[in-house]
Design a protein around this motif. Sequence first.
Motif, PDB file in Angstrom:
ATOM      1  N   VAL A 200     -30.839  31.520 -62.077  1.00 49.46           N
ATOM      2  CA  VAL A 200     -31.804  32.414 -62.714  1.00 49.46           C
ATOM      3  C   VAL A 200     -33.189  32.221 -62.093  1.00 49.46           C
ATOM      4  CG1 VAL A 200     -33.058  32.857 -64.862  1.00 49.46           C
ATOM      5  CG2 VAL A 200     -30.558  32.653 -64.884  1.00 49.46           C
ATOM      6  N   LEU A 201     -33.577  30.966 -61.902  1.00 52.05           N
ATOM      7  CA  LEU A 201     -34.882  30.675 -61.305  1.00 52.05           C
ATOM      8  C   LEU A 201     -34.998  31.280 -59.915  1.00 52.05           C
ATOM      9  CD1 LEU A 201     -37.594  29.113 -61.373  1.00 52.05           C
ATOM     10  CD2 LEU A 201     -36.349  27.161 -60.398  1.00 52.05           C
ATOM     11  N   TYR A 202     -33.973  31.070 -59.089  1.00 48.48           N
ATOM     12  CA  TYR A 202     -34.021  31.549 -57.704  1.00 48.48           C
ATOM     13  C   TYR A 202     -34.034  33.076 -57.634  1.00 48.48           C
ATOM     14  CZ  TYR A 202     -32.951  31.755 -52.696  1.00 48.48           C
ATOM     15  OH  TYR A 202     -32.992  31.998 -51.347  1.00 48.48           O
ATOM     16  N   LEU A 203     -33.206  33.712 -58.434  1.00 50.60           N
ATOM     17  CA  LEU A 203     -33.151  35.174 -58.405  1.00 50.60           C
ATOM     18  C   LEU A 203     -34.493  35.788 -58.780  1.00 50.60           C
ATOM     19  CD1 LEU A 203     -29.627  35.888 -59.962  1.00 50.60           C
ATOM     20  CD2 LEU A 203     -30.314  36.051 -57.559  1.00 50.60           C
ATOM     21  N   GLN A 204     -35.206  35.188 -59.725  1.00 52.52           N
ATOM     22  CA  GLN A 204     -36.494  35.738 -60.128  1.00 52.52           C
ATOM     23  C   GLN A 204     -37.587  35.452 -59.094  1.00 52.52           C
ATOM     24  OE1 GLN A 204     -36.976  34.230 -64.198  1.00 52.52           O
ATOM     25  NE2 GLN A 204     -36.250  36.190 -64.990  1.00 52.52           N
ATOM     26  N   ILE A 205     -37.525  34.303 -58.450  1.00 55.64           N
ATOM     27  CA  ILE A 205     -38.508  33.994 -57.399  1.00 55.64           C
ATOM     28  C   ILE A 205     -38.342  34.929 -56.204  1.00 55.64           C
ATOM     29  CG2 ILE A 205     -39.110  32.262 -55.658  1.00 55.64           C
ATOM     30  CD1 ILE A 205     -38.646  30.120 -57.808  1.00 55.64           C
ATOM     31  N   LEU A 206     -37.100  35.234 -55.845  1.00 57.60           N
ATOM     32  CA  LEU A 206     -36.833  36.088 -54.691  1.00 57.60           C
ATOM     33  C   LEU A 206     -37.490  37.453 -54.820  1.00 57.60           C
ATOM     34  CD1 LEU A 206     -33.051  35.439 -53.923  1.00 57.60           C
ATOM     35  CD2 LEU A 206     -34.967  34.993 -52.392  1.00 57.60           C
ATOM     36  N   VAL A 207     -37.573  37.954 -56.040  1.00 58.90           N
ATOM     37  CA  VAL A 207     -38.072  39.310 -56.281  1.00 58.90           C
ATOM     38  C   VAL A 207     -39.472  39.520 -55.701  1.00 58.90           C
ATOM     39  CG1 VAL A 207     -38.880  40.849 -58.117  1.00 58.90           C
ATOM     40  CG2 VAL A 207     -36.645  39.740 -58.302  1.00 58.90           C
ATOM     41  N   PHE A 208     -40.317  38.506 -55.743  1.00 58.27           N
ATOM     42  CA  PHE A 208     -41.712  38.656 -55.327  1.00 58.27           C
ATOM     43  C   PHE A 208     -41.856  38.860 -53.813  1.00 58.27           C
ATOM     44  CE2 PHE A 208     -41.892  36.316 -59.346  1.00 58.27           C
ATOM     45  CZ  PHE A 208     -42.768  37.140 -60.058  1.00 58.27           C
ATOM     46  N   GLY A 209     -40.807  38.648 -53.060  1.00 64.75           N
ATOM     47  CA  GLY A 209     -40.877  38.870 -51.614  1.00 64.75           C
ATOM     48  C   GLY A 209     -40.037  40.025 -51.123  1.00 64.75           C
ATOM     49  N   TYR A 210     -39.465  40.793 -52.035  1.00 66.08           N
ATOM     50  CA  TYR A 210     -38.581  41.872 -51.597  1.00 66.08           C
ATOM     51  C   TYR A 210     -39.332  42.970 -50.834  1.00 66.08           C
ATOM     52  CZ  TYR A 210     -34.296  40.314 -53.925  1.00 66.08           C
ATOM     53  OH  TYR A 210     -33.162  39.631 -54.278  1.00 66.08           O
ATOM     54  N   TRP A 211     -40.546  43.310 -51.284  1.00 68.99           N
ATOM     55  CA  TRP A 211     -41.311  44.333 -50.561  1.00 68.99           C
ATOM     56  C   TRP A 211     -41.537  43.900 -49.108  1.00 68.99           C
ATOM     57  CZ3 TRP A 211     -45.785  43.303 -48.018  1.00 68.99           C
ATOM     58  CH2 TRP A 211     -46.436  42.102 -48.337  1.00 68.99           C
ATOM     59  N   ALA A 212     -41.737  42.594 -48.931  1.00 70.26           N
ATOM     60  CA  ALA A 212     -42.003  42.067 -47.589  1.00 70.26           C
ATOM     61  C   ALA A 212     -40.768  42.167 -46.699  1.00 70.26           C
ATOM     62  CB  ALA A 212     -42.465  40.616 -47.683  1.00 70.26           C
ATOM     63  N   LEU A 213     -39.578  41.962 -47.281  1.00 68.32           N
ATOM     64  CA  LEU A 213     -38.352  42.122 -46.505  1.00 68.32           C
ATOM     65  C   LEU A 213     -38.266  43.528 -45.929  1.00 68.32           C
ATOM     66  CD1 LEU A 213     -35.570  40.317 -48.580  1.00 68.32           C
ATOM     67  CD2 LEU A 213     -36.317  39.748 -46.268  1.00 68.32           C
ATOM     68  N   GLY A 214     -38.603  44.525 -46.749  1.00 67.16           N
ATOM     69  CA  GLY A 214     -38.571  45.900 -46.271  1.00 67.16           C
ATOM     70  C   GLY A 214     -39.505  46.120 -45.103  1.00 67.16           C
ATOM     71  N   ALA A 215     -40.711  45.595 -45.205  1.00 69.25           N
ATOM     72  CA  ALA A 215     -41.679  45.749 -44.126  1.00 69.25           C
ATOM     73  C   ALA A 215     -41.217  45.041 -42.859  1.00 69.25           C
ATOM     74  CB  ALA A 215     -43.037  45.215 -44.571  1.00 69.25           C
ATOM     75  N   ILE A 216     -40.634  43.845 -42.998  1.00 72.45           N
ATOM     76  CA  ILE A 216     -40.191  43.078 -41.833  1.00 72.45           C
ATOM     77  C   ILE A 216     -39.166  43.852 -41.020  1.00 72.45           C
ATOM     78  CG2 ILE A 216     -38.847  41.050 -41.133  1.00 72.45           C
ATOM     79  CD1 ILE A 216     -40.247  39.536 -43.443  1.00 72.45           C
ATOM     80  N   TYR A 217     -38.135  44.371 -41.669  1.00 75.98           N
ATOM     81  CA  TYR A 217     -37.056  45.050 -40.946  1.00 75.98           C
ATOM     82  C   TYR A 217     -37.557  46.292 -40.212  1.00 75.98           C
ATOM     83  CZ  TYR A 217     -33.128  42.241 -42.500  1.00 75.98           C
ATOM     84  OH  TYR A 217     -32.233  41.212 -42.680  1.00 75.98           O
ATOM     85  N   THR A 218     -38.418  47.068 -40.843  1.00 80.37           N
ATOM     86  CA  THR A 218     -38.866  48.294 -40.206  1.00 80.37           C
ATOM     87  C   THR A 218     -39.924  48.041 -39.136  1.00 80.37           C
ATOM     88  OG1 THR A 218     -40.192  48.584 -42.224  1.00 80.37           O
ATOM     89  CG2 THR A 218     -38.220  49.916 -42.020  1.00 80.37           C
ATOM     90  N   LEU A 219     -40.774  47.052 -39.328  1.00 78.00           N
ATOM     91  CA  LEU A 219     -41.737  46.704 -38.285  1.00 78.00           C
ATOM     92  C   LEU A 219     -41.032  46.118 -37.061  1.00 78.00           C
ATOM     93  CD1 LEU A 219     -44.559  45.238 -40.541  1.00 78.00           C
ATOM     94  CD2 LEU A 219     -44.792  47.224 -39.020  1.00 78.00           C
ATOM     95  N   GLU A 220     -40.017  45.295 -37.297  1.00 76.55           N
ATOM     96  CA  GLU A 220     -39.243  44.781 -36.158  1.00 76.55           C
ATOM     97  C   GLU A 220     -38.567  45.913 -35.401  1.00 76.55           C
ATOM     98  OE1 GLU A 220     -38.118  40.193 -37.464  1.00 76.55           O
ATOM     99  OE2 GLU A 220     -36.584  41.759 -37.598  1.00 76.55           O
ATOM    100  N   ALA A 221     -38.105  46.939 -36.121  1.00 77.99           N
ATOM    101  CA  ALA A 221     -37.513  48.094 -35.450  1.00 77.99           C
ATOM    102  C   ALA A 221     -38.532  48.769 -34.541  1.00 77.99           C
ATOM    103  CB  ALA A 221     -36.991  49.096 -36.479  1.00 77.99           C
ATOM    104  N   GLY A 222     -39.793  48.804 -34.973  1.00 74.42           N
ATOM    105  CA  GLY A 222     -40.838  49.395 -34.146  1.00 74.42           C
ATOM    106  C   GLY A 222     -40.995  48.676 -32.817  1.00 74.42           C
ATOM    107  N   PHE A 223     -40.922  47.353 -32.855  1.00 73.87           N
ATOM    108  CA  PHE A 223     -40.997  46.577 -31.609  1.00 73.87           C
ATOM    109  C   PHE A 223     -39.686  46.651 -30.820  1.00 73.87           C
ATOM    110  CE2 PHE A 223     -44.351  44.341 -34.083  1.00 73.87           C
ATOM    111  CZ  PHE A 223     -45.385  44.444 -33.158  1.00 73.87           C
ATOM    112  N   ASN A 224     -38.548  46.528 -31.503  1.00 76.26           N
ATOM    113  CA  ASN A 224     -37.262  46.498 -30.813  1.00 76.26           C
ATOM    114  C   ASN A 224     -36.959  47.806 -30.099  1.00 76.26           C
ATOM    115  OD1 ASN A 224     -36.937  43.927 -31.801  1.00 76.26           O
ATOM    116  ND2 ASN A 224     -35.488  44.496 -33.407  1.00 76.26           N
TER     117      ASN A 224
END
Length: 466
Positions: free
Chosen positions: A364-388
């Motif tokens: 429960v603790l881990y699942l709730q902590i992960l949520v605060f970085g989900y927006w960043a995961l989205g940005a990472i994948y699409t920005l990497e696509a821009g470079f790749n």
Amino acid sequence: MFDLAKDEITEGSIPRALLVLAAPLVAQNFALVAQSVVDIFWVGRLGEEAVAAVGLVIPYTALLMVPLIMLFVGSQILTSQRVGAGDIEAARRVPFNAIALALPLSLVLIGLVLAFGDELVALLDPSPLVFDLAVTYLTAFALYALVPSVLSDTLESGFTAWGATRIAFIVNVSAIVVNLVLDPFLILGWWVFPRWEIYGAAVATGVGYTVGALVALWYTTRDTTEFTLTRDALSLQPDLFRDLVEVGYPIAVQNAGRHLARVLMVSIVSLAGGAAGLAAYTIGARIATLAFVPASGLGQAATSVIGQNLGADYPDRAERTTWVGVAVAVVGLSAVGVVQYLFPAAIAHLFVRDISAAALESTVLYLQILVFGYWALGAIYTLEAGFNGASRTDVSMWSTMAQYWGVRLPIAAGGAFVLGHGVEAAFWAVTLSNVAAALWLGGYYWYSTRGGMLERAAEQASTAAD
């Protein structure tokens, strides 16, 4: 409906191109998540030790794919650029030459697992029962899943680069459905099948990949797409081998760094949180895939759209594609996080029915902590696509190294063992490293595009096609 012609990608609406190409990839990636979720569900019927064993070797199975991913990604980037430049025969040759490199490489990797599998698992210092189960799963995965995955994934990269993401979806779903159907029969011994338990989970995955590879090969013999099997496509091109490695090797280094760091994270979690912490980390890793699935599919689509536009000498459209993708991914993943934050206990019980109180609390603790970085995961994948898509795969490599080795591991180890925050520090390290990577990738992409990165990439893509 979900395949686009070259002109639609290089001249039509950017949001439409991204969403139409991404839709099958997102659906496909959700199916992959369902596969991993169902695998863990059935393995969970064997107990917490079996779940922990799979979680223990997941980084190793990912490491096995690292040198192969180099060729998958290199194939997609080079194919999309040649399609955009209008060189169809050259585009057809790329995936088949990638297979010619990947197949012998996969045999070498299988030999390494057979020779050193016990030692690799022992490095993580699991309990004796978890050790035996982990070695069994790792060995079976290498023997039965690695070679068919090479065929399936490399051909899929060709379809994705061409814009035929519907076919890539069909290939993957065929493999996944077979895997999911076989899981209870081979793991628990339903009907006339033997009860192979954790060994059966790996065998089911291998059979699924085999079916996917056969479906992909069948599509290359049809006239429904320009990516077809021709005599010229099968000609070996040493120069193309070099190009595939040159473009793809940073992706291999990136993934190697990421997965080696994950091996160390597993060790940190195991030492700081025991079996309960390791089970929570495994469940959290599986559920987190639900968050980055849309971003991953969008990133794959963006790579093809960007590559084709650069091949067609439209750098401005390539840049707009990246920022549109970032906006869509950030909003979408934030919404996913809300659901996960509200129902963490229900998610934990879905994976392990008889989960212990300690494991439930950690999950429960881990699942709730992960949520605060989900927006960043989205940005990472699409920005990497821009470079790749611009063949700047080295940026993604260095970003990942800094994310995992410069931020995640120091925070996890220092917080857990030096500051005394235990396994919670490791959980926060994951989220904080994601946020940091999103911020610096966004800043550097803006700086690089102002400096002419995409114009130079368009010129290079045009020269390669000539």
